[in-house]
Design an enzyme around this catalytic site. Structure first.
Site, PDB file in Angstrom:
ATOM      1  N   HIS A 236       0.632  -1.122  -0.129  1.00 34.18           N
ATOM      2  CA  HIS A 236       0.157   0.073   0.010  1.00 34.18           C
ATOM      3  C   HIS A 236       0.752   1.272  -0.115  1.00 34.18           C
ATOM      4  CE1 HIS A 236      -3.382   2.611   0.508  1.00 34.18           C
ATOM      5  NE2 HIS A 236      -3.946   2.134   1.472  1.00 34.18           N
ATOM      6  N   HIS A 275      -3.040  -2.096 -10.178  1.00 34.09           N
ATOM      7  CA  HIS A 275      -3.802  -1.388  -9.211  1.00 34.09           C
ATOM      8  C   HIS A 275      -5.145  -2.258  -9.017  1.00 34.09           C
ATOM      9  CE1 HIS A 275      -6.254   1.763  -7.062  1.00 34.09           C
ATOM     10  NE2 HIS A 275      -4.913   2.242  -6.939  1.00 34.09           N
ATOM     11  N   ASP A 331       2.542   5.360  -7.266  1.00 33.45           N
ATOM     12  CA  ASP A 331       3.933   4.765  -6.519  1.00 33.45           C
ATOM     13  C   ASP A 331       5.127   4.807  -7.442  1.00 33.45           C
ATOM     14  OD1 ASP A 331       1.766   3.273  -4.403  1.00 33.45           O
ATOM     15  OD2 ASP A 331       3.126   4.788  -3.705  1.00 33.45           O
TER      16      ASP A 331
END
Ligand code: SDX
Length: 396
Positions: A236, A275, A331
């Site tokens: 996460h 994702h 990210d």
């Protein structure tokens, strides 16, 4: 409201939770906060203005924004005993562990806000709700800055209210002795936009944790502790740290093909890719790619960006990734930018936490307005059939 858990192909899906805060279209790569496209907010807004939008549902007027900023900036100081508490951590404590622990401790520093002591009714009072929102938004960057200074073995800095929200955070990170230190406005703006991009994201794991904790009636500091704990995980909020380590391990564009083969052989995961919701390009990753150039102009270029761009190009032309709808997520580029800004990799989840505090508080606030029964997801039992107790001397 909370819908019942739903079953699909015999698998237990998570409960449906209705909210008006963020909207994602995973197939089209759309993210909106309260109906505003993330691209517009990143271009025109500020993190504090977006925090107001997320929590109260509309963009503030100039007077509202001024009052909002003033109230939050009045809550940037932390108690001296909290500073002693933070100083008590090992010299090499992970900054996210420190911030998460400090959030829990905040519940004891504000006993009048502690529902275990005062009862849930205190949050039927709007002033009480808003005061905790000011406190959390004001103090989280200060806790983060203390964790950073602890991490680099330097004295903690006090907040300065002569700067804006993100500028003050950068100020607390650096320059204890140099009184004339003024954060670079372009760098503050770049970080402010990054905070906007990370502020909320529908019912991600940490926000779901926030809503679960809220349903128990516990105070917002403890709710934030649960949310920050979920964000800490490498799948996460820790993914940007993992993505950067992956790029550093690959090292150069020549090594990309071999790495891709390892991923396709399922020996590695392409961190910063894929994702649960986006099955197309994460719109936040597109904006981060643009911010990278701005940050490199100020701080110097991080050559890993070349590895990242080539890795993305190769992956997005490879059937393995195309078939699985694997694209860069938020990210993939954020770690490179944070590294260029001079942050240590274990500080990356803390930066994510500062930004997502706005979204977590928005969900806390929304759930207080629309209370739901305590979260209790249904279980699909797959255990033993009923059986009789066996005395220990008869067990084999
Ligand atoms: C964040 O929820 C949110 O909104 C989170 C977040 C937010 O703002 O709060 O967006 C922030 O957490 C972004 C995600 C950061 N995590 C990572 O970058 C870690 C790497 N990514 C993965 O672990 C993965 O992509 C997930 C967990 C993010 C999503 O996984 P999914 O959608 O459940 O996909 P899956 O596990 O069902 O995989 C489908 C296929 C599988 O292959 P097959 O079994 O079909 O052969 O895709 C493969 C997976 O092996 N796959 C990957 C992959 N992610 C999925 N293969 C290589 N690299 C990857 N990253």
């Amino acid at each position: 409201q909370l819908g019942l858990s739903v079953y699909d192909n015999g698998y237990l899906n998570t409960a449906v939770c209705r909210s008006s805060i963020s909207y994602i279209d995973g197939d089209k790569g759309i993210l909106r906060y309260r109906g505003y496209n993330i691209e517009d907010l990143a271009m025109h807004s500020s993190f504090l203005e977006v925090s107001y939008l997320l929590i109260f549902g509309d963009l503030p007027t100039a007077d509202q924004l001024n009052m909002w900023t003033t109230r939050i900036m009045r809550h940037t100081f932390i108690h001296e005993n909290m500073i002693d508490y933070l100083r008590s951590f090992r010299y090499d404590a992970h900054p996210m562990g420190m911030v998460t622990s400090a959030l829990a401790a905040m519940s004891t520093f504000h006993p009048e806000a502690n529902t275990a002591l005062q009862g849930e009714h205190i949050y039927q009072n709007e002033n009480m709700v808003n005061k905790q929102i000011f406190r959390c938004l004001g103090k989280v960057p200060t806790l983060a800055a203390c964790a950073y200074r602890h991490r680099i073995g330097r004295a903690y800095n006090s907040p300065s209210n002569e700067f804006g929200y993100t500028e003050n955070f950068l100020y607390m990170l650096d320059r204890l002795s140099e009184n004339n230190y003024v954060p670079n406005p372009r760098l503050s703006r770049a970080l402010d936009i990054i905070f906007i991009l990370h502020a909320d994201h529908e019912l991600n794991c940490s926000t779901a944790a926030m809503r679960q904790m809220t349903s128990t009636g516990v105070d917002p500091f403890i709710c934030l502790t649960g949310a920050a704990s979920a964000l800490y995980g490498p799948s996460h909020g820790g993914a940007n740290e993992a993505a950067l380590k992956m790029l550093e391990e690959i090292g150069s564009v020549d090594h990309i093909p071999a790495f891709i083969e390892e991923v396709k052989a399922k020996k590695r995961r392409l961190m910063g890719f894929g994702h649960r919701v986006y099955k197309s390009y994460d719109p936040r990753a597109k904006i981060l790619k643009q911010i990278a150039d701005e940050v490199f102009e100020i701080m110097g270029r991080n050559n890993l960006i070349d590895v990242a761009i080539e890795l993305e190009r190769i992956a997005l032309s490879d059937e393995y990734f195309i078939k699985r709808n694997l694209y860069p997520n938020v990210d993939f580029y954020s770690g490179i930018i944070y590294k260029a800004m001079g942050f240590p990799t274990d500080f990356f989840p803390v930066l994510f936490c500062i930004a997502r505090t706005a979204g977590w508080l928005a969900h806390w606030h929304e759930q207080l307005q629309n209370p739901i029964p305590i979260f209790r997801p249904k279980q699909a039992y797959e255990g033993e059939e009923p059986r009789n107790y066996v005395p220990i001397d008869e067990r084999v």
